[in-house]
Design an enzyme around this catalytic site. Structure first.
Site, PDB file in Angstrom:
ATOM      1  N   ILE A 129     -45.158  50.909  33.721  1.00  0.00           N
ATOM      2  CA  ILE A 129     -45.773  50.062  32.695  1.00  0.00           C
ATOM      3  C   ILE A 129     -44.719  49.190  32.006  1.00  0.00           C
ATOM      4  O   ILE A 129     -44.911  47.982  31.819  1.00  0.00           O
ATOM      5  CB  ILE A 129     -46.545  50.925  31.669  1.00  0.00           C
ATOM      6  CG1 ILE A 129     -47.692  51.666  32.366  1.00  0.00           C
ATOM      7  CG2 ILE A 129     -47.089  50.064  30.525  1.00  0.00           C
ATOM      8  CD1 ILE A 129     -48.377  52.739  31.525  1.00  0.00           C
TER       9      ILE A 129
ATOM     10  N   THR B  27     -48.231  51.999  23.088  1.00  0.00           N
ATOM     11  CA  THR B  27     -49.407  52.285  23.935  1.00  0.00           C
ATOM     12  C   THR B  27     -49.143  53.544  24.762  1.00  0.00           C
ATOM     13  O   THR B  27     -49.842  53.795  25.740  1.00  0.00           O
ATOM     14  CB  THR B  27     -49.703  51.117  24.907  1.00  0.00           C
ATOM     15  OG1 THR B  27     -48.523  50.869  25.675  1.00  0.00           O
ATOM     16  CG2 THR B  27     -50.111  49.857  24.171  1.00  0.00           C
TER      17      THR B  27
ATOM     18  N   ARG C  60     -47.752  57.393  23.766  1.00  0.00           N
ATOM     19  CA  ARG C  60     -48.299  58.612  23.179  1.00  0.00           C
ATOM     20  C   ARG C  60     -47.997  58.578  21.679  1.00  0.00           C
ATOM     21  O   ARG C  60     -46.905  58.189  21.269  1.00  0.00           O
ATOM     22  CB  ARG C  60     -47.676  59.875  23.803  1.00  0.00           C
ATOM     23  CG  ARG C  60     -48.217  60.231  25.177  1.00  0.00           C
ATOM     24  CD  ARG C  60     -49.686  60.690  25.140  1.00  0.00           C
ATOM     25  NE  ARG C  60     -50.189  61.038  26.471  1.00  0.00           N
ATOM     26  CZ  ARG C  60     -50.859  60.203  27.270  1.00  0.00           C
ATOM     27  NH1 ARG C  60     -51.111  58.977  26.880  1.00  0.00           N
ATOM     28  NH2 ARG C  60     -51.301  60.624  28.434  1.00  0.00           N
TER      29      ARG C  60
ATOM     30  N   ASP D 226     -52.142  51.933  20.266  1.00  0.00           N
ATOM     31  CA  ASP D 226     -53.341  52.349  21.005  1.00  0.00           C
ATOM     32  C   ASP D 226     -53.442  53.867  21.001  1.00  0.00           C
ATOM     33  O   ASP D 226     -54.404  54.427  21.524  1.00  0.00           O
ATOM     34  CB  ASP D 226     -53.237  51.836  22.453  1.00  0.00           C
ATOM     35  CG  ASP D 226     -54.491  52.135  23.260  1.00  0.00           C
ATOM     36  OD1 ASP D 226     -55.589  51.773  22.788  1.00  0.00           O
ATOM     37  OD2 ASP D 226     -54.379  52.742  24.350  1.00  0.00           O
TER      38      ASP D 226
ATOM     39  N   GLU E  29     -54.687  61.811  17.263  1.00  0.00           N
ATOM     40  CA  GLU E  29     -55.855  61.087  17.783  1.00  0.00           C
ATOM     41  C   GLU E  29     -56.926  61.998  18.358  1.00  0.00           C
ATOM     42  O   GLU E  29     -58.097  61.604  18.424  1.00  0.00           O
ATOM     43  CB  GLU E  29     -55.422  60.064  18.846  1.00  0.00           C
ATOM     44  CG  GLU E  29     -54.929  60.683  20.149  1.00  0.00           C
ATOM     45  CD  GLU E  29     -54.618  59.642  21.212  1.00  0.00           C
ATOM     46  OE1 GLU E  29     -53.883  58.694  20.907  1.00  0.00           O
ATOM     47  OE2 GLU E  29     -55.098  59.795  22.347  1.00  0.00           O
TER      48      GLU E  29
ATOM     49  N   HIS F  79     -57.070  54.378  22.095  1.00  0.00           N
ATOM     50  CA  HIS F  79     -56.646  54.825  23.430  1.00  0.00           C
ATOM     51  C   HIS F  79     -57.498  54.165  24.524  1.00  0.00           C
ATOM     52  O   HIS F  79     -58.102  54.844  25.356  1.00  0.00           O
ATOM     53  CB  HIS F  79     -56.717  56.355  23.539  1.00  0.00           C
ATOM     54  CG  HIS F  79     -55.718  56.907  24.518  1.00  0.00           C
ATOM     55  ND1 HIS F  79     -54.943  58.004  24.262  1.00  0.00           N
ATOM     56  CD2 HIS F  79     -55.342  56.496  25.759  1.00  0.00           C
ATOM     57  CE1 HIS F  79     -54.162  58.249  25.308  1.00  0.00           C
ATOM     58  NE2 HIS F  79     -54.397  57.334  26.220  1.00  0.00           N
TER      59      HIS F  79
HETATM   60  P1  NAD Z   1     -43.425  56.124  34.276  1.00  0.00           P
HETATM   61  O1  NAD Z   1     -43.168  57.562  34.576  1.00  0.00           O
HETATM   62  O2  NAD Z   1     -43.566  55.168  35.407  1.00  0.00           O
HETATM   63  O3  NAD Z   1     -42.269  55.560  33.308  1.00  0.00           O
HETATM   64  C1  NAD Z   1     -41.789  56.275  32.215  1.00  0.00           C
HETATM   65  C2  NAD Z   1     -40.337  55.881  32.023  1.00  0.00           C
HETATM   66  O4  NAD Z   1     -39.855  56.545  30.850  1.00  0.00           O
HETATM   67  C3  NAD Z   1     -39.438  56.298  33.196  1.00  0.00           C
HETATM   68  O5  NAD Z   1     -38.669  55.197  33.645  1.00  0.00           O
HETATM   69  C4  NAD Z   1     -38.553  57.380  32.591  1.00  0.00           C
HETATM   70  O6  NAD Z   1     -37.234  57.409  33.141  1.00  0.00           O
HETATM   71  C5  NAD Z   1     -38.521  56.945  31.133  1.00  0.00           C
HETATM   72  N1  NAD Z   1     -38.042  57.977  30.237  1.00  0.00           N
HETATM   73  C6  NAD Z   1     -38.085  59.325  30.394  1.00  0.00           C
HETATM   74  N2  NAD Z   1     -37.466  59.938  29.364  1.00  0.00           N
HETATM   75  C7  NAD Z   1     -37.033  58.953  28.545  1.00  0.00           C
HETATM   76  C8  NAD Z   1     -36.317  58.957  27.329  1.00  0.00           C
HETATM   77  N3  NAD Z   1     -35.920  60.105  26.756  1.00  0.00           N
HETATM   78  N4  NAD Z   1     -36.027  57.775  26.762  1.00  0.00           N
HETATM   79  C9  NAD Z   1     -36.408  56.610  27.339  1.00  0.00           C
HETATM   80  N5  NAD Z   1     -37.086  56.548  28.506  1.00  0.00           N
HETATM   81  C10 NAD Z   1     -37.391  57.714  29.103  1.00  0.00           C
HETATM   82  O7  NAD Z   1     -44.707  56.114  33.337  1.00  0.00           O
HETATM   83  P2  NAD Z   1     -45.727  54.893  33.091  1.00  0.00           P
HETATM   84  O8  NAD Z   1     -46.810  54.940  34.118  1.00  0.00           O
HETATM   85  O9  NAD Z   1     -44.950  53.638  32.888  1.00  0.00           O
HETATM   86  O10 NAD Z   1     -46.376  55.365  31.706  1.00  0.00           O
HETATM   87  C11 NAD Z   1     -45.635  55.366  30.487  1.00  0.00           C
HETATM   88  C12 NAD Z   1     -46.437  56.133  29.449  1.00  0.00           C
HETATM   89  O11 NAD Z   1     -47.634  55.408  29.158  1.00  0.00           O
HETATM   90  C13 NAD Z   1     -46.946  57.508  29.949  1.00  0.00           C
HETATM   91  O12 NAD Z   1     -46.001  58.489  29.654  1.00  0.00           O
HETATM   92  C14 NAD Z   1     -48.224  57.715  29.189  1.00  0.00           C
HETATM   93  O13 NAD Z   1     -47.948  58.564  28.070  1.00  0.00           O
HETATM   94  C15 NAD Z   1     -48.610  56.332  28.698  1.00  0.00           C
HETATM   95  N6  NAD Z   1     -49.934  55.886  29.158  1.00  0.00           N
HETATM   96  C16 NAD Z   1     -50.814  55.440  28.214  1.00  0.00           C
HETATM   97  C17 NAD Z   1     -52.067  54.983  28.607  1.00  0.00           C
HETATM   98  C18 NAD Z   1     -53.059  54.445  27.589  1.00  0.00           C
HETATM   99  O14 NAD Z   1     -54.238  54.274  27.918  1.00  0.00           O
HETATM  100  N7  NAD Z   1     -52.651  54.141  26.358  1.00  0.00           N
HETATM  101  C19 NAD Z   1     -52.424  55.000  29.966  1.00  0.00           C
HETATM  102  C20 NAD Z   1     -51.487  55.453  30.910  1.00  0.00           C
HETATM  103  C21 NAD Z   1     -50.234  55.898  30.499  1.00  0.00           C
END
Ligand code: NAD
Length: 334
Positions: free
Chosen positions: A155, A232, A234, A258, A263, A295
């Site tokens: 993302i 967006t 957690r 979001d 929540e 969300h």
């Molecule tokens: P992803 O696993 O592809 O990317 C997460 C990134 O965070 C990775 O590059 C990882 O190395 C990095 N990371 C891990 N620990 C870290 C730290 N301590 N400091 C900084 N970066 C760190 O995940 P994604 O698919 O990009 O999703 C990201 C987040 O979005 C998910 O964790 C989820 O909580 C959230 N999400 C929200 C919704 C929504 O509807 N609002 C939907 C899907 C996902």
């Protein structure tokens, strides 16, 4: 396989039923969330299917295991609501949908950025009331602004690509470097530098102990005055009380979220006739420069389709004894 599907809304039932027509699993939809009180509903089901607010903690897993459940199928990516160690100890396999809406979530983050900047949420109401005054609606150009992205996985990278299109500079922090972000011209920096230099900060890392309250009073001290903060990911990445203080002092200029730490008491339900008891959430809604969505960043037709397809592919892998690429296991400590 017989699957007890918890936390289902009309839209979940539609997309899951459509995707199930070739596989013909026996799906039983339950509206309540899975927790210690509702686990009994899954008695005799080898699989349960859950979403972000289901409480898959150790006592719930014990109740499930004692009544025959061997598989927990998450319809989401985040698994902070699952006790993976307890699942492993009880012999329960846990699978998830690692990516279902990276474009949808990144695009929603951009929606929050544009709305907050140009005050579209306020203009919408004004115009409907015949108020065409521009006072208070002043925005800024995104061009040449610096966007700080925390977490450059799926993302975060897409957000960087979109913001690059607006002519923004990208700085980023992650525990791993993503070469695609660097190829885009994004620059990895340490968190204090990201906080100090970003006009917009957007959070895209998972909620883990290291990232809990990543944005706290100490971080807010370091940020550029008037920053726009977007979450967006957690809710608990942000210490909401500290952010409220930052909004009151003006240190935080805009907040778009979001997700919200508490929540699960609020989101996905129609509480429009209820008295909301969460005073911290209610305080947030009083700021004109705060935009909250419930969300919904993931909520696109493509995402619901992908969730349903991956869910049944995961079940098929486990049912047929194949290794499942989307299985998640507790970290083994060295
Ligand atoms: P992803 O696993 O592809 O990317 C997460 C990134 O965070 C990775 O590059 C990882 O190395 C990095 N990371 C891990 N620990 C870290 C730290 N301590 N400091 C900084 N970066 C760190 O995940 P994604 O698919 O990009 O999703 C990201 C987040 O979005 C998910 O964790 C989820 O909580 C959230 N999400 C929200 C919704 C929504 O509807 N609002 C939907 C899907 C996902």
């Amino acid at each position: 396989m017989k699957v007890a599907v918890f936390s289902t809304k009309v839209y979940d039932r539609k997309f899951l039923s459509d995707a199930n027509s070739p596989t013909q699993h026996e799906l039983v939809f339950f509206e309540p969330r899975l927790n210690r009180d509702t686990a009994i509903l899954a008695a005799g089901f080898p699989a349960v299917c859950v979403f972000v607010h289901d409480q898959v903690d150790a006592p719930t897993l014990e109740l499930l295991a004692s009544r025959g459940t061997r598989l927990v199928v998450l319809r989401c990516a985040g698994f902070n609501n699952v006790d993976l160690q307890a699942a492993a100890d009880l012999g329960i396999t846990v699978v998830r949908v690692p990516a279902y809406s990276p474009y949808g979530v990144a695009e929603h983050a951009v929606g929050l950025i544009l709305s907050l900047n140009r005050k579209i949420h306020r203009a919408y109401n004004r115009v409907r009331e015949g108020n065409f005054s521009l006072d208070g609606l002043l925005g800024f150009n995104l061009h040449e602004r610096t966007v700080g992205i925390v977490g450059t996985g799926k993302i975060g990278l897409i957000l960087a690509q979109i913001m690059k299109g607006f002519g923004c500079h990208i700085v980023a922090y992650d525990v791993y470097r993503n070469p695609e972000l660097e190829a885009l011209g994004g620059k990895y920096v340490e968190l204090p530098e990201l906080f100090a230099n970003s006009d917009i900060i957007s959070l895209h890392c998972p909620l883990i102990p290291e990232t809990h309250h990543l944005i706290n009073a100490e971080a807010i001290e370091q940020i550029k005055p008037g920053v726009m903060l977007i979450n967006t990911s957690r809710g608990a990445l942000i210490d909401t009380q500290a952010v409220i203080e930052g909004l009151k002092s003006g240190k935080i200029g805009y907040l778009g979220v979001d997700v919200y730490e508490q929540e699960s008491e609020l989101f996905f339900e129609d509480l429009s006739g209820a008295i909301i008891q969460d005073d911290i959430f209610q305080r947030l809604t009083t700021f004109p420069n705060v935009l909250i969505t419930g969300h919904q960043a993931f909520f696109t037709a493509e995402a619901l389709h992908n969730i349903a397809e991956t869910t049944f592919a995961n079940i098929a892998d486990v049912e047929q004894g194949r290794s499942c690429a989307n299985e998640i296991r507790a970290q083994v400590s060295a």
